[in-house]
Design an enzyme around this catalytic site. Structure first.
Site, mmCIF file in Angstrom:
data_model
loop_
_atom_site.group_PDB
_atom_site.id
_atom_site.type_symbol
_atom_site.label_atom_id
_atom_site.label_comp_id
_atom_site.label_asym_id
_atom_site.label_seq_id
_atom_site.Cartn_x
_atom_site.Cartn_y
_atom_site.Cartn_z
ATOM 1 C CG HIS A 50 -0.268 0.153 2.446
ATOM 2 N ND1 HIS A 50 -0.191 -0.857 3.525
ATOM 3 C CD2 HIS A 50 0.077 1.434 3.169
ATOM 4 C CE1 HIS A 50 0.574 -0.205 4.579
ATOM 5 N NE2 HIS A 50 0.253 1.029 4.265
ATOM 6 C CG ASP A 93 -0.185 -4.098 2.605
ATOM 7 O OD1 ASP A 93 0.095 -3.535 1.531
ATOM 8 O OD2 ASP A 93 -0.420 -3.601 3.607
ATOM 9 N N GLY A 152 3.350 6.568 8.150
ATOM 10 C CA GLY A 152 4.802 6.611 7.606
ATOM 11 C C GLY A 152 5.605 5.621 7.887
ATOM 12 C CG ASN A 153 6.346 3.882 11.965
ATOM 13 O OD1 ASN A 153 6.012 4.778 12.532
ATOM 14 N ND2 ASN A 153 7.946 3.682 12.023
ATOM 15 C CB SER A 154 3.130 1.591 6.187
ATOM 16 O OG SER A 154 2.076 1.854 6.837
ATOM 17 N N GLY A 158 -7.341 -27.426 -2.554
ATOM 18 C CA GLY A 158 -8.610 -27.672 -3.051
ATOM 19 C C GLY A 158 -9.585 -28.160 -1.885
ATOM 20 C CB VAL A 159 -9.591 -29.319 1.167
ATOM 21 C CG1 VAL A 159 -9.465 -30.405 0.463
ATOM 22 C CG2 VAL A 159 -8.512 -28.610 2.119
#
Length: 459
Positions: free
Chosen positions: A93, A123, A194-196, A252-253
């Site tokens: 992001h 992300d 801003g820490n992201s 596929g379960v």
């Protein structure tokens, strides 16, 4: 002598505190050069930016200031270098939709960067800096080793300030925020806008998390921050570097949660594992011998903690690898071998139930009630009325006593296919099995809109 003994007892009784480290200055000095600020710019068309004011308007003069050319929107975030060649990890992001990305080092150097790959599900994003010299870098650690109460530090770019260190402890593990593979580390480290994308370090200077979210009513830090664990991030990053995309494992379960009542019925000391509720016809599990109702206890030798952790374990497994599932089927332990396939973007391993939302009038019948459930005939008319799945075969539930243990577990429109893992086709067959349990909990296999649901019900 007495005073000496008292002094000894005092020293023995006084706890020695090892809770607080001496400081973080050495770590900060060693790690900060590899923590970067990220600036992402996106060009906006005139219709996306500020409008032009009409001629004669009191605001017309602002057209000369803003102009009609495409405008630039900037976002700021953090990241960290993981390789001397200039590979950078951050959040998706932070750079989502960017036309230009720049990476700034603490020493003031600024480099252009290209996007190597992104993964919107977790992300995460990987960038490659345009450099011609070795870069400082940090390494991923083992996030599974991070315990609640361990000291951790974050270094990042809050509010564009750059080079900011905050410290705290691991507050909790396994937090979820609505994502398919959420397994966040919760900390009380101060994380802000801003820490992201910045790193969460342990006391050995290893990255154990990628700071991603905060929970806050104000938008500012209130001491609940969430970080992507490094063991998950490392897998995703390696795939983005190698393939430019993620390649997740798939069986596929779909799986169902093991409730305390179900755990008791399987004679488990505590609830764990995942119950297979649906098998995709074209999935790897279809020809493996696994069945709906199987209780998966271990995946490739690792204990399955719950129905949320199971899809993550599958997704992180190498494509084409044959793994073992330790299961319980009809109270018998078994081992199933399955080769892991590739998850397509529109597929999803995970728990889920297909709810039957039909609103119907109660149907009662003398002698048709067992353990608070009233049953009716499963014919063409009732299938239409209750929207029963075409594959469902068994005994139809038409009403549930709200005061019974079945309330909230069974719904009108459910079809009971098995009781204690024995096929049933009549109310009499259900009653016979229930009476044979001598008043103990009874397990019912339910077909709910084509989804398998196992419930343990008490009389």
């Amino acid at each position: 002598m007495q005073r000496f003994l008292v002094l000894i007892l005092f020293l023995v009784a006084t706890p020695v505190s090892h809770a607080h480290p001496d400081g973080f200055a050495d770590l900060a000095e060693r790690l900060s050069p590899a923590v970067v600020n990220i600036s992402a710019a996106q060009r906006l068309d005139s219709e996306d930016g500020l409008p032009e004011f009409p001629e004669g308007s009191p605001l017309e003069r602002f057209n000369d200031i803003f102009g009609s050319a495409p405008r630039i929107a900037n976002s700021l975030g953090s990241g960290f270098i993981i390789d001397a060649s200039g590979l950078v990890v951050t959040n998706n992001h932070v750079i989502d939709g960017a036309d230009e990305v720049e990476v700034s080092l603490p020493d003031g150097r600024v480099f252009r960067a290209e996007v190597v790959g992104i993964d919107s599900v977790t992300d995460l994003a990987v960038l490659r800096m345009e450099v011609n010299e070795p870069m400082p870098f940090v390494a991923f650690g083992d996030s599974d080793a991070a315990r609640v109460g361990d000291w951790v530090i974050a270094i990042g770019n809050p509010f564009g300030l750059g080079g900011t260190l905050t410290a705290g402890v691991v507050s909790a593990r396994g937090r979820e925020a609505g994502g398919r593979y959420d397994d966040y580390i919760q900390t009380d480290v101060a994380i802000n806008t801003g820490n992201s994308g910045g790193p969460l370090f342990n006391m050995d200077g290893e990255v154990v998390g990628v700071n991603t979210l905060i929970l806050s009513p104000t938008g500012a830090s209130v001491g609940i921050s969430l970080s992507i664990p490094s063991n998950l991030a490392n897998v995703v990053v390696n795939q983005l570097v190698e393939f430019g995309e993620t390649r997740r494992g798939w069986l596929g379960v779909s799986v169902q949660r093991v409730t305390p009542e179900l755990a008791e019925s399987f004679e488990l000391a505590t609830p764990y594992g995942a119950i297979v509720s649906r098998i995709e016809e074209d999935g790897p599990a279809a020809d493996s011998g696994i069945r709906t109702g199987d209780l998966v206890l271990a995946f490739d030798g690792r204990r399955v903690r719950d129905s949320r952790s199971f899809p993550r374990m599958v997704a992180e497994t190498e494509i084409g690898r044959e793994i073992e599932l330790d299961i319980i089927r009809r109270d018998r332990p078994m081992t199933i071998n399955i080769t892991v396939g590739t998850l397509a973007e529109d597929d999803a391993d995970g728990e889920g139930e297909t709810a039957n939302t039909a609103v119907v009038a109660p149907v009662t019948g003398s002698g048709n009630t067992v353990m608070g459930m009233t049953f009716g005939t499963l014919d063409a008319a009732s299938r239409r009325r209750f929207r029963v799945h075409p594959d469902a075969e068994g005994v139809l539930v038409t009403e549930v006593d709200q005061t019974s243990d079945a309330s909230g577990k069974v719904r009108p429109g459910d079809v009971i296919e098995e009781v204690e893992f024995t096929r049933v086709d009549s109310v009499a067959a259900i009653r016979e099995i229930v009476e044979g349990q001598d008043g103990g909990p009874v397990r019912f296999q339910i077909n709910r809109g084509g989804q398998y649901v196992l419930q343990s019900i008490r009389s």
